[in-house]
Design an enzyme around this catalytic site. Structure first.
Site, PDB file in Angstrom:
ATOM      1  N   LYS A   9       6.768   0.542  42.447  1.00  0.00           N
ATOM      2  CA  LYS A   9       6.370   1.641  41.578  1.00  0.00           C
ATOM      3  C   LYS A   9       7.302   1.720  40.364  1.00  0.00           C
ATOM      4  CE  LYS A   9       4.485   4.235  45.505  1.00  0.00           C
ATOM      5  NZ  LYS A   9       4.415   5.540  46.218  1.00  0.00           N
ATOM      6  N   TYR A  49      -5.304   5.231  44.044  1.00  0.00           N
ATOM      7  CA  TYR A  49      -4.978   6.365  44.921  1.00  0.00           C
ATOM      8  C   TYR A  49      -6.179   7.273  45.196  1.00  0.00           C
ATOM      9  CZ  TYR A  49       0.032   5.412  45.111  1.00  0.00           C
ATOM     10  OH  TYR A  49       1.262   4.849  45.371  1.00  0.00           O
ATOM     11  N   ASN A 112       9.030   7.156  45.489  1.00  0.00           N
ATOM     12  CA  ASN A 112       9.559   6.488  46.683  1.00  0.00           C
ATOM     13  C   ASN A 112       9.484   4.968  46.600  1.00  0.00           C
ATOM     14  OD1 ASN A 112       6.861   6.220  47.019  1.00  0.00           O
ATOM     15  ND2 ASN A 112       6.720   7.318  48.956  1.00  0.00           N
ATOM     16  N   HIS A 115       4.850   0.764  47.223  1.00  0.00           N
ATOM     17  CA  HIS A 115       3.600   0.982  47.962  1.00  0.00           C
ATOM     18  C   HIS A 115       3.254  -0.283  48.731  1.00  0.00           C
ATOM     19  CE1 HIS A 115      -0.701   1.685  48.743  1.00  0.00           C
ATOM     20  NE2 HIS A 115      -0.839   0.424  48.368  1.00  0.00           N
ATOM     21  N   GLU A 126      -7.384  -3.221  47.585  1.00  0.00           N
ATOM     22  CA  GLU A 126      -6.306  -3.111  46.597  1.00  0.00           C
ATOM     23  C   GLU A 126      -6.025  -4.458  45.914  1.00  0.00           C
ATOM     24  OE1 GLU A 126      -3.204  -1.156  48.868  1.00  0.00           O
ATOM     25  OE2 GLU A 126      -4.426   0.653  49.064  1.00  0.00           O
TER      26      GLU A 126
HETATM   27  O1  CDP Z   1       2.727   5.473  50.371  1.00  0.00           O
HETATM   28  P1  CDP Z   1       2.322   5.810  51.782  1.00  0.00           P
HETATM   29  O2  CDP Z   1       1.054   5.110  52.222  1.00  0.00           O
HETATM   30  O3  CDP Z   1       3.458   5.629  52.737  1.00  0.00           O
HETATM   31  O4  CDP Z   1       2.031   7.385  51.794  1.00  0.00           O
HETATM   32  P2  CDP Z   1       0.695   8.218  51.461  1.00  0.00           P
HETATM   33  O5  CDP Z   1       0.643   9.358  52.406  1.00  0.00           O
HETATM   34  O6  CDP Z   1      -0.502   7.324  51.394  1.00  0.00           O
HETATM   35  O7  CDP Z   1       0.976   8.829  50.020  1.00  0.00           O
HETATM   36  C1  CDP Z   1       0.844   8.035  48.871  1.00  0.00           C
HETATM   37  C2  CDP Z   1       1.966   8.379  47.919  1.00  0.00           C
HETATM   38  O8  CDP Z   1       1.789   9.714  47.442  1.00  0.00           O
HETATM   39  C3  CDP Z   1       3.370   8.410  48.551  1.00  0.00           C
HETATM   40  O9  CDP Z   1       3.919   7.122  48.676  1.00  0.00           O
HETATM   41  C4  CDP Z   1       4.121   9.287  47.561  1.00  0.00           C
HETATM   42  O10 CDP Z   1       4.505   8.561  46.412  1.00  0.00           O
HETATM   43  C5  CDP Z   1       3.044  10.301  47.153  1.00  0.00           C
HETATM   44  N1  CDP Z   1       3.147  11.582  47.889  1.00  0.00           N
HETATM   45  C6  CDP Z   1       3.657  12.712  47.241  1.00  0.00           C
HETATM   46  O11 CDP Z   1       4.008  12.625  46.077  1.00  0.00           O
HETATM   47  N2  CDP Z   1       3.760  13.911  47.912  1.00  0.00           N
HETATM   48  C7  CDP Z   1       3.347  14.038  49.181  1.00  0.00           C
HETATM   49  N3  CDP Z   1       3.437  15.199  49.804  1.00  0.00           N
HETATM   50  C8  CDP Z   1       2.833  12.902  49.846  1.00  0.00           C
HETATM   51  C9  CDP Z   1       2.746  11.689  49.175  1.00  0.00           C
HETATM   52 MG    MG Z   2      -0.914   5.378  51.808  1.00  0.00          MG
END
Ligand code: CDP
Ligand code: MG
Length: 132
Positions: A9, A49, A112, A115, A126
């Site tokens: 990212k 997303y 974070n 991805h 993707e």
């Molecule tokens: O990236 P990952 O699949 O581990 O997590 P996700 O639940 O699919 O969420 C996608 C991305 O959204 C996360 O990696 C964070 O960057 C963001 N996110 C956020 O900003 N705030 C949250 N409460 C949850 C996710």
């Molecule tokens: Mg995810």
């Protein structure tokens, strides 16, 4: 052999972690089969997303990714999807284990670092979206 999609990212690129992350993937024995460093457009990020479009954090997430260039990667290896997710670590930096990429480098829920696709269906979708 399985292929997965990884995105470093905008925060990961800004913090100079491309080498560190690619190094970890390669040292684990996984192959970078495609790589692209570029500034994505809003449409691509929103499509990427899509599953989160109704979530309260969606706007903030998309705007954050748009802050700078990202590195898109295709990674290949045995059970690549599951292994990359393990190496990435938990979404929440407070829970992500030390030794994982997020556990070692992330300190924000939104920013974070990285991805990784979470299933065969997402990986296919993707990879198509980012590399066609
Ligand atoms: O990236 P990952 O699949 O581990 O997590 P996700 O639940 O699919 O969420 C996608 C991305 O959204 C996360 O990696 C964070 O960057 C963001 N996110 C956020 O900003 N705030 C949250 N409460 C949850 C996710
Ligand atoms: Mg995810």
């Amino acid at each position: 052999m399985e292929k997965t999609f990884i995105m470093i990212k905008s925060d990961g690129v800004k913090r100079g972690l491309i080498g560190e992350i690619i190094g970890r993937i390669e040292r684990k024995g996984y192959k970078i089969t495609k790589a692209k460093l570029f500034q994505p457009g809003r449409e691509l990020i929103e499509e990427h997303y899509m599953e989160h479009r109704e979530k309260p954090f969606f706007r903030e997430l998309v705007n954050f990714i748009l802050e700078g260039p990202v590195m898109a990667l295709e990674v290949e290896g045995e059970s690549a999807i599951e292994v990359m997710r393990l190496m990435i670590g938990h979404r929440d930096f407070k829970i992500a284990a030390p030794g994982t990429i997020r556990g070692d480098f992330a300190n924000s829920l939104t920013e974070n670092i990285i991805h990784g696709s979470d299933s065969v269906v997402s990986a296919e979708r993707e990879l198509n979206l980012w590399f066609n």
